[in-house]
Design an enzyme around this catalytic site. Structure first.
Site, mmCIF file in Angstrom:
data_model
loop_
_atom_site.group_PDB
_atom_site.id
_atom_site.type_symbol
_atom_site.label_atom_id
_atom_site.label_comp_id
_atom_site.label_asym_id
_atom_site.label_seq_id
_atom_site.Cartn_x
_atom_site.Cartn_y
_atom_site.Cartn_z
ATOM 1 N N HIS A 85 0.832 -1.204 0.000
ATOM 2 C CA HIS A 85 0.000 0.000 0.000
ATOM 3 C C HIS A 85 0.872 1.262 0.000
ATOM 4 O O HIS A 85 0.720 2.146 -0.840
ATOM 5 C CB HIS A 85 -0.915 -0.020 1.231
ATOM 6 C CG HIS A 85 -1.803 1.173 1.347
ATOM 7 N ND1 HIS A 85 -3.117 1.153 0.933
ATOM 8 C CD2 HIS A 85 -1.582 2.422 1.811
ATOM 9 C CE1 HIS A 85 -3.661 2.350 1.132
ATOM 10 N NE2 HIS A 85 -2.739 3.141 1.680
ATOM 11 N N GLU A 86 1.789 1.320 0.951
ATOM 12 C CA GLU A 86 2.625 2.521 1.067
ATOM 13 C C GLU A 86 3.539 2.660 -0.150
ATOM 14 O O GLU A 86 3.835 3.779 -0.583
ATOM 15 C CB GLU A 86 3.425 2.515 2.366
ATOM 16 C CG GLU A 86 2.573 2.502 3.648
ATOM 17 C CD GLU A 86 1.522 3.606 3.726
ATOM 18 O OE1 GLU A 86 1.747 4.708 3.180
ATOM 19 O OE2 GLU A 86 0.444 3.361 4.325
ATOM 20 N N GLU B 216 -4.616 7.843 -2.987
ATOM 21 C CA GLU B 216 -5.116 6.566 -2.488
ATOM 22 C C GLU B 216 -5.471 5.618 -3.633
ATOM 23 O O GLU B 216 -5.403 4.398 -3.476
ATOM 24 C CB GLU B 216 -6.320 6.818 -1.563
ATOM 25 C CG GLU B 216 -6.653 5.680 -0.632
ATOM 26 C CD GLU B 216 -5.584 5.383 0.416
ATOM 27 O OE1 GLU B 216 -4.647 6.198 0.592
ATOM 28 O OE2 GLU B 216 -5.683 4.332 1.051
ATOM 29 N N HIS C 128 1.794 4.658 -2.703
ATOM 30 C CA HIS C 128 1.938 6.106 -2.461
ATOM 31 C C HIS C 128 3.340 6.568 -2.854
ATOM 32 O O HIS C 128 3.523 7.622 -3.466
ATOM 33 C CB HIS C 128 1.731 6.419 -0.974
ATOM 34 C CG HIS C 128 0.318 6.324 -0.499
ATOM 35 N ND1 HIS C 128 -0.693 7.080 -1.028
ATOM 36 C CD2 HIS C 128 -0.250 5.576 0.482
ATOM 37 C CE1 HIS C 128 -1.837 6.807 -0.392
ATOM 38 N NE2 HIS C 128 -1.593 5.894 0.522
HETATM 39 ZN ZN ZN Z 1 -2.982 5.209 1.873
#
Ligand code: ZN
Length: 500
Positions: A265-266, A295, A269
């Site tokens: 997830h990170e 996101e 980003h």
């Molecule tokens: Zn996030």
């Protein structure tokens, strides 16, 4: 003359960008390595840096320069870096001028103390300890919303910081559509025999978890010469420039998916931040255009890619080799079903894709009630628990696993949560367009190849930074506006297949 003024403006903005990067570095350190004893002084250091940055940015000189450069802005190609710089800076400037420096400083201080109080209160399950800090933050946030001004809803004023131009009145029907599709899906899943994911809940060596996650993140294309991963209580991404983008993760030694999917997830980003054009360095354009778009990147890499069957056709044999005792006898299909198990749960960051948005809707509604004065902070734990019963049919066993699970409110991020669901929705709009442009991508993912995916995202989304508003960017990429239907189709099809 005009060129001199543009150069002067750029120099000022670069200095302000340096100050923001300095504040981000202090914040990163606070969450990763700072000893507890540093908290009080760190709060002052952050407040000082924020104060200087705010004063420099809201100085009359910036306004005069922007006014003098107005005719240049009108002549420039709309898509040029300089035109975007002048456009975005004016928007930011007009907003910032509405905020008194004292309020900015007070908020910075209150949120630094708030984060420390939240950490302690969460560890000891003591909402009463956190309560006065959160009351202060909510009070200052309401002052901020009033200072910024709004037409329909105070929430819009705060949301605008995270999702420019978006309003509650636009979000409500989109979320309603997702809610209407999700609730019956959750009911249908609940009627099926539950998926056995017990093999995910056993001891997994933390160092091996760390290394496996890093290897996948590297395969994704995350550049470790311009980034690093560390540990923190709440995983996050921060950056101090195009050349230094950092991610964090949280490892649980008795539950495998937590660290791995946090890292993926990170990394999503981080890839966005690493992909911003170097020409935008040290300007206000070096950032994602909105948190919803941000996101969309993290959720795409975490879920649409990272929880797909194709992805695990490639990675599962490696994972089995890393954890032969735990997974050696677990077939791929069982593993795939287990990491996609749908079950109402207490913790947002560990929620499955189907129930995830319900966690967001709860926070969104509570925030609106807090800001409108319909709900007091003292009554927040009860209101929280009531909504978990209503939406997910479960009651938190503690405030630590309930109202205090997320760092956001303690750090002043109020008006932020809806961007998570907007990101889910956007992730599928972007992904579908990407596949339409490159039909070979699913086969490449099943071989552990991500160049085409990353290349498409870089070209169409990442490199632009904040040059285009989210509305403009979504229109450029998809040819339309935000649309929940592709996301609803995705979860309906994926989970119908998994649950038969
Ligand atoms: Zn996030």
């Amino acid at each position: 003359m005009t060129n001199d003024k543009l150069a002067t403006l750029k120099t000022r903005l670069a200095e302000i960008a340096d100050l923001h990067a300095t504040g981000a570095l202090l914040g990163w350190d606070q969450e990763t390595y700072m000893p507890d004893g540093g908290a009080a002084e760190r709060a002052e250091q952050l407040a000082t840096v924020e104060k200087i940055a705010h004063e420099k940015f809201t100085a009359d000189e910036i306004g005069v320069l922007l006014d003098d450069l107005r005719s240049l802005a009108d002549q420039l190609d709309y898509e040029s870096d300089d035109a975007a710089l002048l456009r975005v800076t004016r928007r930011d400037y007009e907003k910032s001028r509405k905020l008194p420096t004292e309020l900015v400083v007070e908020l910075s201080r209150a949120t630094s103390h708030g984060v420390e109080a939240w950490k302690k209160a969460r560890a000891t399950n003591d909402f009463a300890h956190f309560r006065p800090f959160l009351e202060k933050i909510v009070e200052l946030t309401i002052q901020k919303g009033e200072a910024l001004g709004y037409e329909e809803n105070i929430y819009d004023a705060l949301l605008d910081d995270f999702e420019p131009d978006m309003r509650v009145s636009q979000i409500n029907p989109i979320f309603q559509q997702v809610k209407d599709a999700t609730v019956p899906l959750v009911e249908k899943v609940a009627a099926q025999p539950p998926i056995d994911d017990s093999f995910l809940h056993q001891y997994f060596d933390p160092q091996k978890q760390w290394e496996f996650g890093l290897a996948v993140v590297k395969d994704y294309g995350y550049d470790f010469t311009r980034g690093r991963q560390d540990k923190s209580a709440h995983p996050f991404t921060t950056s101090f420039g195009v050349g230094d983008v950092r991610i964090t993760t949280r490892i649980l030694d008795d539950y495998l998916p937590s660290a791995l999917f946090s890292s993926l997830h990170e990394a999503g980003h981080g890839l966005y931040e690493q992909g911003i054009a170097p020409s935008l360095a040290r300007t206000p354009l070096r950032d994602g255009t909105s948190l919803g778009v941000h996101e969309s990147q993290s959720r795409m890499w975490e879920n649409v890619v990272g929880r797909s069957l194709g992805f695990w056709q490639h990675y599962y044999p490696q994972l089995q080799k890393t954890f032969p005792e735990q997974l050696g006898n677990v077939p791929l299909t069982d593993f795939y079903r287990a990491i996609n198990k749908v079950t109402p749960s207490l913790i947002r960051v560990e929620a499955d894709e189907v129930t995830y948005n319900l966690h967001i809707f709860i926070r969104f509604e509570l925030e609106q009630d807090l800001l409108a004065g319909r709900l007091k902070v003292a009554d927040l734990p009860d209101a929280w628990n009531e909504k978990y019963r209503a939406y997910l049919g479960i009651t938190p066993d503690s405030d630590a696993n309930g109202v205090m699970q997320d760092i956001h409110w303690s750090s002043g991020l109020i008006g932020y949560f809806p961007t998570y669901s907007l990101g889910n929705i956007l992730s599928m709009q972007f992904f579908n367009k990407m596949i339409a442009d490159n039909p070979a991508i699913p086969a490449e993912i099943a071989e552990g190849k991500f160049d085409t995916v990353l290349g498409w995202l870089r070209e169409n989304i990442h490199r632009h930074g904040r040059k285009f508003t989210p509305t403009e960017l979504i229109a450029r990429v998809t040819g339309g506006g935000i649309d929940a239907q592709p996301y609803i189709n995705y979860i309906t099809e994926k989970y119908s297949a998994i649950y038969g």
